[in-house]
Design a protein around this motif. Structure first.
Motif, PDB file in Angstrom:
ATOM      1  N   ALA A  20      34.966  48.046  39.378  1.00 55.14           N
ATOM      2  CA  ALA A  20      35.229  49.003  39.794  1.00 55.14           C
ATOM      3  C   ALA A  20      34.485  48.899  41.466  1.00 55.14           C
ATOM      4  O   ALA A  20      33.857  48.217  41.714  1.00 55.14           O
ATOM      5  N   ASP A  60      32.189  50.964  43.358  1.00 57.66           N
ATOM      6  CA  ASP A  60      30.744  50.570  43.101  1.00 57.66           C
ATOM      7  C   ASP A  60      29.952  49.626  42.074  1.00 57.66           C
ATOM      8  O   ASP A  60      28.662  49.326  42.198  1.00 57.66           O
ATOM      9  N   ALA A  61      30.722  48.657  42.290  1.00 56.27           N
ATOM     10  CA  ALA A  61      30.341  47.206  40.912  1.00 56.27           C
ATOM     11  C   ALA A  61      29.217  46.418  41.741  1.00 56.27           C
ATOM     12  O   ALA A  61      29.130  46.574  42.489  1.00 56.27           O
TER      13      ALA A  61
END
Length: 141
Positions: free
Chosen positions: A23, A25-26
């Motif tokens: 993702a 925002d990982a």
């Protein structure tokens, strides 16, 4: 199956299903693990192996590479201190080592051949982790 025969392949190719991209925002660690799954096994270094082991990713492929390296350099410094890859390896779940009895025995031999001084120089708790692995490994025989 000898997992070392696949040094030209990646974990994404061998450890199916392939992982999707992380993702947006990982975390840095998640992105790093995803990236390492796309590196050819023969190109993974000690630090890479330590990360993959600590995250319990594709251990049937990662542990054989690790043991191969530890046979040559038992106290190799992966990222933080001498012996950190060894301590990561012995911290892998017993279930992973149970699937690799030959490698388990080889790593046990490496550990028992270490000098007392080398073991004493490991960070606090390191000697106990090695002793726990050796004891657990001997019970698998």
């Amino acid at each position: 199956m000898d997992h070392l025969l696949h040094l030209d392949r990646t974990l994404d190719e061998l450890d199916l299903p392939r992982w999707t991209l992380p993702a947006a925002d990982a975390t840095h660690l998640v992105r790093e693990v995803h990236e390492l799954r796309r590196v050819r096994l023969g190109k993974l270094g000690p630090a890479d192996l330590r990360v993959l082991i600590s995250q319990e990713v594709a251990l049937p492929y990662v542990l054989p590479l690790t043991v191969r390296l530890l046979l040559e350099q038992p106290l190799v410094e992966a990222s933080f201190y001498e012996g950190d890859l060894l301590l990561a390896a012995v911290s892998a779940p017993a279930s992973a080592w149970a699937m690799l009895p030959g490698l388990n025995a080889r790593l046990r031999a490496v550990i028992t051949a270490l000098s007392e001084t080398a073991v004493a120089d490991l960070p606090r708790g390191g000697a106990q982790e090695l002793a726990r692995f050796v004891a657990r490994s001997e019970s698998l025989r």
